[in-house]
Structures are given as C-alpha cells and as structure tokens.
Write a protein that holds these residues in place. Sequence first.
Motif, PDB file in Angstrom:
ATOM      1  N   ILE A 174       0.864  -1.177   0.000  1.00 54.20           N
ATOM      2  CA  ILE A 174       0.000   0.000   0.000  1.00 54.20           C
ATOM      3  C   ILE A 174       0.902   1.229   0.000  1.00 54.20           C
ATOM      4  O   ILE A 174       1.805   1.351   0.832  1.00 54.20           O
ATOM      5  CB  ILE A 174      -0.917   0.017   1.248  1.00 54.20           C
ATOM      6  N   ARG A 175       0.643   2.109  -0.920  1.00 51.33           N
ATOM      7  CA  ARG A 175       1.517   3.270  -1.112  1.00 51.33           C
ATOM      8  C   ARG A 175       1.709   4.098   0.158  1.00 51.33           C
ATOM      9  O   ARG A 175       2.803   4.555   0.448  1.00 51.33           O
ATOM     10  CB  ARG A 175       0.977   4.143  -2.237  1.00 51.33           C
ATOM     11  N   ASP A 176       0.673   4.292   0.931  1.00 53.30           N
ATOM     12  CA  ASP A 176       0.765   5.164   2.102  1.00 53.30           C
ATOM     13  C   ASP A 176       1.072   4.425   3.399  1.00 53.30           C
ATOM     14  O   ASP A 176       0.951   4.997   4.480  1.00 53.30           O
ATOM     15  CB  ASP A 176      -0.537   5.956   2.255  1.00 53.30           C
ATOM     16  N   ALA A 177       1.453   3.156   3.297  1.00 50.22           N
ATOM     17  CA  ALA A 177       1.819   2.368   4.475  1.00 50.22           C
ATOM     18  C   ALA A 177       3.170   1.715   4.219  1.00 50.22           C
ATOM     19  O   ALA A 177       3.472   1.307   3.103  1.00 50.22           O
ATOM     20  CB  ALA A 177       0.768   1.298   4.764  1.00 50.22           C
ATOM     21  N   SER A 178       3.966   1.603   5.260  1.00 49.99           N
ATOM     22  CA  SER A 178       5.272   0.969   5.071  1.00 49.99           C
ATOM     23  C   SER A 178       5.165  -0.545   4.993  1.00 49.99           C
ATOM     24  O   SER A 178       6.048  -1.197   4.441  1.00 49.99           O
ATOM     25  CB  SER A 178       6.227   1.361   6.203  1.00 49.99           C
ATOM     26  N   ASN A 179       4.059  -1.099   5.536  1.00 54.76           N
ATOM     27  CA  ASN A 179       3.973  -2.562   5.569  1.00 54.76           C
ATOM     28  C   ASN A 179       2.523  -2.984   5.781  1.00 54.76           C
ATOM     29  O   ASN A 179       1.742  -2.259   6.401  1.00 54.76           O
ATOM     30  CB  ASN A 179       4.842  -3.091   6.716  1.00 54.76           C
ATOM     31  N   VAL A 180       2.188  -4.141   5.262  1.00 56.23           N
ATOM     32  CA  VAL A 180       0.923  -4.811   5.561  1.00 56.23           C
ATOM     33  C   VAL A 180       1.243  -6.276   5.791  1.00 56.23           C
ATOM     34  O   VAL A 180       2.304  -6.760   5.382  1.00 56.23           O
ATOM     35  CB  VAL A 180      -0.129  -4.671   4.431  1.00 56.23           C
ATOM     36  N   GLY A 181       0.337  -6.985   6.416  1.00 61.17           N
ATOM     37  CA  GLY A 181       0.619  -8.399   6.625  1.00 61.17           C
ATOM     38  C   GLY A 181      -0.468  -9.101   7.393  1.00 61.17           C
ATOM     39  O   GLY A 181      -1.550  -8.561   7.635  1.00 61.17           O
ATOM     40  N   ILE A 182      -0.156 -10.312   7.760  1.00 62.60           N
ATOM     41  CA  ILE A 182      -1.057 -11.144   8.549  1.00 62.60           C
ATOM     42  C   ILE A 182      -0.239 -11.851   9.619  1.00 62.60           C
ATOM     43  O   ILE A 182       0.935 -12.177   9.404  1.00 62.60           O
ATOM     44  CB  ILE A 182      -1.807 -12.166   7.679  1.00 62.60           C
ATOM     45  N   TYR A 183      -0.889 -12.077  10.744  1.00 62.44           N
ATOM     46  CA  TYR A 183      -0.263 -12.777  11.853  1.00 62.44           C
ATOM     47  C   TYR A 183      -1.181 -13.926  12.246  1.00 62.44           C
ATOM     48  O   TYR A 183      -2.370 -13.713  12.469  1.00 62.44           O
ATOM     49  CB  TYR A 183      -0.074 -11.812  13.034  1.00 62.44           C
ATOM     50  N   ILE A 184      -0.629 -15.131  12.298  1.00 65.85           N
ATOM     51  CA  ILE A 184      -1.389 -16.320  12.710  1.00 65.85           C
ATOM     52  C   ILE A 184      -0.676 -16.945  13.888  1.00 65.85           C
ATOM     53  O   ILE A 184       0.546 -17.120  13.872  1.00 65.85           O
ATOM     54  CB  ILE A 184      -1.491 -17.353  11.568  1.00 65.85           C
ATOM     55  N   GLU A 185      -1.440 -17.310  14.897  1.00 63.19           N
ATOM     56  CA  GLU A 185      -0.907 -18.014  16.050  1.00 63.19           C
ATOM     57  C   GLU A 185      -1.791 -19.228  16.307  1.00 63.19           C
ATOM     58  O   GLU A 185      -3.015 -19.117  16.293  1.00 63.19           O
ATOM     59  CB  GLU A 185      -0.920 -17.102  17.274  1.00 63.19           C
TER      60      GLU A 185
END
Length: 119
Positions: A102-113
């Motif tokens: 995303i242009r205006d975000a440094s990072n995106v992701g998902i977290y699974i536990e």
Amino acid sequence: MNILFIERLTVMAYIGIYDWEKKYLQKLIFDLQLSYNTAVFLGETSIVSYLDYTHVSQTILDLVSKKHFYLIEDVANLIVNTLVKKFCVCWISVKVSKPGAIRDASNVGIYIERKVNIS
C-alpha cells in the motif's frame, strides 16, 4: 517452553490477485516462532533430535518460491500447516509481511498463532 524464532526471513514470491502482480516477484518477509516438546529430546545429543532452524527456513523458501499465491493469508496458512505437520511443533506464530503493498503504508501483513494438541 522453548521457542525457536526466525526473524525477517525474506523470500521473493509471485503473490497477488491483480494481473500485474502475477508477472513480478514481490518481497515477503516472515517472522516465526515455534515451540516444541523439549521432553522428547531430553538426554539426546544428536543434531537430528532438535528443531533445526535451517530446515525450517528451507521449508519456507521451497514452499513459497514454487507457486503463485493470491493472498498473504494463503501463504501464512500453508506455512503454519506445513511446519506443524513436518516438525511436530506444539505452538506456532507466523507473521507474513508484504512491504510496499500500500503506497501510504510501510507494511501490511497477517499474523497467525496456533496452539496444537499433539498426542
């Protein structure tokens, strides 16, 4: 509880739902934590008796580099399910990041536990 961790494992992958994403490799970054039953290894001195971070890392690299994924959720679930089955971990957390998605975000992701009951 002993936890093996791997931070910022970087893999170039084909990932995305848009046509342009299917043509170019994109960076995925993995942060993992895995716990295993250390009682199984008490008294063992052989290297094959322990969770080997190089084997865990190579498993991820092999899985992700061999196919196209539509969503990072698909990648994360495949990694979790494979590592649980292959390495008999009893608890796992996996964070998959897609920096620059995303242009205006440094990072995106998902977290699974997941906690796994191993009999």
